[in-house]
Scaffold this active site. Structure first.
Site, PDB file in Angstrom:
ATOM      1  CG  HIS A 107      22.800   3.218   4.433  1.00 35.14           C
ATOM      2  ND1 HIS A 107      21.409   4.173   3.471  1.00 35.14           N
ATOM      3  CD2 HIS A 107      22.411   3.154   5.699  1.00 35.14           C
ATOM      4  CE1 HIS A 107      20.425   3.768   4.324  1.00 35.14           C
ATOM      5  NE2 HIS A 107      21.372   3.644   5.953  1.00 35.14           N
ATOM      6  CD  GLU A 164      21.733  -0.350   7.709  1.00 29.92           C
ATOM      7  OE1 GLU A 164      21.424   0.082   6.707  1.00 29.92           O
ATOM      8  OE2 GLU A 164      22.316  -0.029   8.492  1.00 29.92           O
TER       9      GLU A 164
HETATM   10  P1  PGA Z   1      16.581   3.100  10.668  1.00 29.04           P
HETATM   11  O1  PGA Z   1      18.145   3.645  10.232  1.00 29.04           O
HETATM   12  O2  PGA Z   1      17.449   2.316  12.832  1.00 29.04           O
HETATM   13  O3  PGA Z   1      16.440   4.601  11.110  1.00 29.04           O
HETATM   14  O4  PGA Z   1      15.612   2.370  10.798  1.00 29.04           O
HETATM   15  C1  PGA Z   1      19.154   2.733  10.487  1.00 29.04           C
HETATM   16  C2  PGA Z   1      20.267   3.045   8.753  1.00 29.04           C
HETATM   17  O5  PGA Z   1      19.652   3.376   7.812  1.00 29.04           O
HETATM   18  O6  PGA Z   1      21.290   1.903   8.953  1.00 29.04           O
END
Ligand code: PGA
Length: 237
Positions: A107, A164
């Protein structure tokens, strides 16, 4: 429950380092109450809490008739090593016998604050696979090619990817759907025929738009309140 890639859509609630045990139990009670329908079998639904909450949650899910039929548990990271002298790391062995089906790996929080490299992420993928846990590897645009190169052919055939974009995460401003669609193509060009999720400020009002161009979502902020997460699942049905 299974860690298999055989799903049509995958939603992962990523709690990051939020919540204590009481809050986790309360979340499950409220979530069950707010759930109008049990999600269809084609939808895989995973919640990934911090490690110390996993036993409490596994127990609470098993004791709740509605939840035990579909709600799976995931982790937000894996040790890159097998069990051994790696202080502070959580190995696959440490997770046994909890029913963990899925692991978020690499992540942006891990890459950014814990300086994880593509190679470490590849080692973590190996550990997840050894423990029959589905690895969901997160990448931003500039990590697509290097992360694909760091994985073996076999690893690439066994992972799910999550696109992401850093600027969209936790910002309340999800990425334009067309840009996500373009990134999905780039990811498939680099990794082969993988399933690709999108993560970055997905909410109940936008989840359907992203599911139209991806295989699922990682949901951070909108998974923290049980009512928000139940609304989001309802928006998919
Ligand atoms: P968020 O987080 O929905 O708060 O933007 C998504 C993630 O960290 O995968």
């Amino acid at each position: 429950m299974s860690s298999s890639i055989q799903f049509q859509k995958l939603i992962i609630g990523n709690w990051k380092s939020h919540k204590n045990q009481t809050q986790a139990r309360d979340w499950l009670i409220d979530f069950a109450q707010n759930l109008i329908a049990i999600p269809d079998e084609s939808l895989k639904v995973v919640v990934a809490p911090p490690y110390p909450l996993l036993p409490v949650m596994a127990e609470a899910i098993a004791a709740e008739n509605k939840l035990k039929r579909f709600l799976e548990l995931g982790v937000q990271d894996m040790s890159p090593f097998s069990a051994g002298s790696y202080t502070g790391a959580v190995s696959g062995l440490n997770l046994e016998p909890m029913p963990i089906t899925t692991a978020i790996i690499g992540h942006s929080d891990r890459r950014r604050y814990f300086h994880e490299t593509d190679q470490e992420i590849a080692q973590k993928v190996d550990q997840a696979l050894q423990h029959d846990i589905l690895p969901v590897v997160c990448v931003d645009d500039d990590q697509i090619d290097s992360q694909a190169a760091a994985l073996s052919d076999e690893q690439r055939s066994k992972v799910v990817l999550a696109y992401e974009p850093l600027a969209a995460i936790g910002s309340g401003k999800p990425w334009p759907v067309q840009k996500v669609e373009a990134a999905v193509s780039s990811i498939k060009a680099a990794f082969g025929e993988v399933k690709v999720l999108y993560g970055g400020s997905v909410a109940f009002s936008t989840v359907a738009d992203y599911l139209a161009v991806t295989d699922g979502s990682i949901v951070g902020s909108a998974s923290l309140k049980p009512t928000d997460f139940a609304d989001l699942l309802r928006a998919i049905e």
